[in-house]
Design a protein around this motif. Structure first.
Motif, PDB file in Angstrom:
ATOM      1  N   ASP A 100       0.828  -1.212   0.000  1.00 12.94           N
ATOM      2  CA  ASP A 100       0.000   0.000   0.000  1.00 12.94           C
ATOM      3  C   ASP A 100       0.861   1.260   0.000  1.00 12.94           C
ATOM      4  N   ARG A 101       1.955   1.232   0.742  1.00 11.95           N
ATOM      5  CA  ARG A 101       2.861   2.389   0.738  1.00 11.95           C
ATOM      6  C   ARG A 101       3.539   2.554  -0.614  1.00 11.95           C
ATOM      7  N   GLU A 102       3.856   1.438  -1.259  1.00  9.45           N
ATOM      8  CA  GLU A 102       4.461   1.515  -2.591  1.00  9.45           C
ATOM      9  C   GLU A 102       3.463   2.087  -3.600  1.00  9.45           C
ATOM     10  N   VAL A 103       2.207   1.680  -3.501  1.00  5.00           N
ATOM     11  CA  VAL A 103       1.171   2.237  -4.384  1.00  5.00           C
ATOM     12  C   VAL A 103       1.072   3.742  -4.185  1.00  5.00           C
ATOM     13  N   LEU A 149       3.394   5.772  -3.047  1.00  5.65           N
ATOM     14  CA  LEU A 149       4.614   6.393  -3.563  1.00  5.65           C
ATOM     15  C   LEU A 149       4.534   6.584  -5.072  1.00  5.65           C
ATOM     16  N   LEU A 150       4.099   5.542  -5.763  1.00  2.00           N
ATOM     17  CA  LEU A 150       4.008   5.619  -7.220  1.00  2.00           C
ATOM     18  C   LEU A 150       2.944   6.618  -7.660  1.00  2.00           C
ATOM     19  N   ARG A 151       1.830   6.629  -6.969  1.00  2.00           N
ATOM     20  CA  ARG A 151       0.757   7.573  -7.314  1.00  2.00           C
ATOM     21  C   ARG A 151       1.167   9.018  -7.030  1.00  2.00           C
ATOM     22  N   ASN A 152       1.751   9.247  -5.871  1.00  2.00           N
ATOM     23  CA  ASN A 152       2.106  10.615  -5.477  1.00  2.00           C
ATOM     24  C   ASN A 152       3.106  11.245  -6.434  1.00  2.00           C
ATOM     25  N   HIS A 153       3.960  10.422  -7.007  1.00  2.00           N
ATOM     26  CA  HIS A 153       4.968  10.941  -7.945  1.00  2.00           C
ATOM     27  C   HIS A 153       4.564  10.743  -9.411  1.00  2.00           C
ATOM     28  N   ARG A 154       3.340  10.270  -9.606  1.00  2.00           N
ATOM     29  CA  ARG A 154       2.780  10.067 -10.958  1.00  2.00           C
ATOM     30  C   ARG A 154       3.736   9.231 -11.835  1.00  2.00           C
ATOM     31  N   ILE A 155       4.235   8.156 -11.267  1.00  2.00           N
ATOM     32  CA  ILE A 155       5.187   7.287 -11.952  1.00  2.00           C
ATOM     33  C   ILE A 155       4.480   6.505 -13.055  1.00  2.00           C
ATOM     34  N   ASP A 156       5.111   6.420 -14.222  1.00  2.00           N
ATOM     35  CA  ASP A 156       4.548   5.606 -15.313  1.00  2.00           C
ATOM     36  C   ASP A 156       5.504   4.518 -15.793  1.00  2.00           C
ATOM     37  N   ALA A 157       6.688   4.419 -15.163  1.00  2.00           N
ATOM     38  CA  ALA A 157       7.625   3.339 -15.507  1.00  2.00           C
ATOM     39  C   ALA A 157       8.498   3.034 -14.293  1.00  2.00           C
ATOM     40  N   LEU A 158       8.743   1.749 -14.091  1.00  2.00           N
ATOM     41  CA  LEU A 158       9.607   1.284 -12.996  1.00  2.00           C
ATOM     42  C   LEU A 158      10.790   0.548 -13.600  1.00  2.00           C
ATOM     43  N   THR A 189      13.867  -1.853 -12.495  1.00  2.00           N
ATOM     44  CA  THR A 189      14.325  -2.653 -11.367  1.00  2.00           C
ATOM     45  C   THR A 189      15.093  -3.866 -11.859  1.00  2.00           C
ATOM     46  N   LYS A 190      15.822  -4.479 -10.949  1.00  2.00           N
ATOM     47  CA  LYS A 190      16.539  -5.719 -11.240  1.00  2.00           C
ATOM     48  C   LYS A 190      15.733  -6.906 -10.741  1.00  2.00           C
ATOM     49  N   ASN A 191      15.853  -8.035 -11.417  1.00  2.00           N
ATOM     50  CA  ASN A 191      15.116  -9.228 -10.999  1.00  2.00           C
ATOM     51  C   ASN A 191      15.848  -9.884  -9.832  1.00  2.00           C
ATOM     52  N   SER A 192      15.713  -9.251  -8.679  1.00  2.00           N
ATOM     53  CA  SER A 192      16.414  -9.717  -7.484  1.00  2.00           C
ATOM     54  C   SER A 192      15.748 -10.932  -6.862  1.00  2.00           C
ATOM     55  N   GLY A 193      14.430 -11.087  -7.056  1.00  2.00           N
ATOM     56  CA  GLY A 193      13.707 -12.162  -6.405  1.00  2.00           C
ATOM     57  C   GLY A 193      13.496 -11.866  -4.935  1.00  2.00           C
ATOM     58  N   GLY A 194      12.816 -12.779  -4.255  1.00  2.00           N
ATOM     59  CA  GLY A 194      12.575 -12.616  -2.830  1.00  2.00           C
ATOM     60  C   GLY A 194      11.362 -11.759  -2.539  1.00  2.00           C
ATOM     61  N   SER A 195      11.036 -11.678  -1.246  1.00  2.00           N
ATOM     62  CA  SER A 195       9.826 -10.969  -0.824  1.00  2.00           C
ATOM     63  C   SER A 195      10.077  -9.558  -0.325  1.00  2.00           C
ATOM     64  N   ALA A 196      11.309  -9.242   0.076  1.00  2.00           N
ATOM     65  CA  ALA A 196      11.578  -7.965   0.749  1.00  2.00           C
ATOM     66  C   ALA A 196      11.258  -6.759  -0.121  1.00  2.00           C
ATOM     67  N   THR A 197      11.492  -6.864  -1.435  1.00  2.00           N
ATOM     68  CA  THR A 197      11.274  -5.714  -2.314  1.00  2.00           C
ATOM     69  C   THR A 197      10.234  -5.997  -3.401  1.00  2.00           C
ATOM     70  N   TYR A 198       9.483  -7.096  -3.242  1.00  2.00           N
ATOM     71  CA  TYR A 198       8.496  -7.458  -4.268  1.00  2.00           C
ATOM     72  C   TYR A 198       7.309  -6.502  -4.278  1.00  2.00           C
ATOM     73  N   ALA A 199       7.099  -5.761  -3.199  1.00  2.00           N
ATOM     74  CA  ALA A 199       5.925  -4.894  -3.106  1.00  2.00           C
ATOM     75  C   ALA A 199       5.849  -3.903  -4.257  1.00  2.00           C
ATOM     76  N   LYS A 200       7.003  -3.419  -4.728  1.00  2.00           N
ATOM     77  CA  LYS A 200       6.970  -2.463  -5.837  1.00  2.00           C
ATOM     78  C   LYS A 200       6.454  -3.110  -7.121  1.00  2.00           C
ATOM     79  N   ILE A 201       6.738  -4.401  -7.302  1.00  2.00           N
ATOM     80  CA  ILE A 201       6.244  -5.119  -8.477  1.00  2.00           C
ATOM     81  C   ILE A 201       4.723  -5.257  -8.406  1.00  2.00           C
ATOM     82  N   GLU A 202       4.230  -5.604  -7.212  1.00  2.00           N
ATOM     83  CA  GLU A 202       2.777  -5.728  -7.034  1.00  2.00           C
ATOM     84  C   GLU A 202       2.091  -4.375  -7.180  1.00  2.00           C
TER      85      GLU A 202
END
Length: 256
Positions: free
Chosen positions: A182-185, A187-196, A198-211
């Motif tokens: 929810d915080r990642e959503v 962040l992306l909305r507040n900055h009007r992001i249209d592209a991310l 990232t590296k395919n790091s895998g794991g759960s710690a940073t997957y929130a940005k993908i979701e």
């Protein structure tokens, strides 16, 4: 009966969890080695050293001098030079070496992934028209965005990017995972992001940005991992513990 000495090249959450699991037993003496790229590394449950070894030869000498019985590479999946040195050094010394590598992320329905082999290629694939880009690749390669100064960049890293980026429109976020969807959503909305990017790091710690990108329909420039080092690889802490127990059974007698 002496303890089994393990040198673990660390820098991931999985490395910390593995170190804790090994520390909870009385059979292993673990030294964690951190590259020193993060100014304030997380606390660790076992003794640590910080800094490089001087390539594969330096690492081999360190393994010999320390009379280590095993080498574990639990570095970031994109720390390919360190992993290659680890494989070469362990082979030279003649001790077993294992890599702990979490599985890659896999696209699911709703993801809009554009694949790239390198960060530079990912930046190029953003196109010529100005876009609002979330650059979530850490600080080591953030400067590669300078080839496309027409975009706005939101750059997230644990520590400040040095030297400062030469870009006309850039903002910085200093933060460390794990992250909340929810915080990642937001962040992306507040900055009007249209592209991310990232590296395919895998794991759960940073997957929130993908979701979060999936929820918002944002395009993801996904940088692929390079070729893995030539050593036996497991994907979970549990599998690594099993591999260690197989190499050094609990009843195994140690030399003095």
């Amino acid at each position: 009966m002496g303890k089994i000495r393990i040198l673990m090249l660390a820098g991931t959450g999985e490395a910390r969890a593995l170190a804790q699991a090994l520390a909870d037993t009385s059979r292993y003496e673990v030294l964690l080695s951190l590259a020193g790229r993060t100014e304030k590394p997380s606390d660790q449950p076992v003794p640590c050293r910080i800094g490089g070894f001087g390539g594969a030869d330096g690492l081999a000498a360190f393994l010999l001098d320390g009379r280590f019985d095993m080498l574990i590479d639990a570095t970031h999946p994109f720390a390919m030079r360190i992993s290659a040195n680890a494989s070469e050094a362990a082979a030279a010394v003649g001790i077993p070496a294992f890599a702990l590598r979490r599985p890659e992320w896999v696209a699911v329905p709703g993801d809009r992934w554009t694949h790239a082999a390198t960060v530079t290629e990912a930046i190029e694939r953003l196109g010529a028209s100005p876009r609002r880009v979330f650059l979530a690749i850490g600080r080591q390669e953030a400067h590669r965005a300078e080839i496309a100064p027409q975009h706005f960049y939101l750059v997230r890293s644990v520590d400040p990017v040095e030297p400062p980026l030469v870009l006309p429109d850039v903002q910085f976020v200093f933060d460390r995972g794990p992250y909340d969807v929810d915080r990642e959503v937001s962040l992306l909305r507040n900055h009007r992001i249209d592209a991310l990017v990232t590296k395919n790091s895998g794991g759960s710690a940073t997957y929130a940005k993908i979701e979060a990108a999936r929820r918002l329909g944002i395009e993801v420039m996904m940088v692929a991992r390079g070729p893995a080092a030539a050593m036996q690889t497991v994907t979970t802490v549990e599998a690594m513990l099993a591999a260690i127990d197989h190499l050094f059974p609990p009843a195994m007698k140690r030399g003095v």
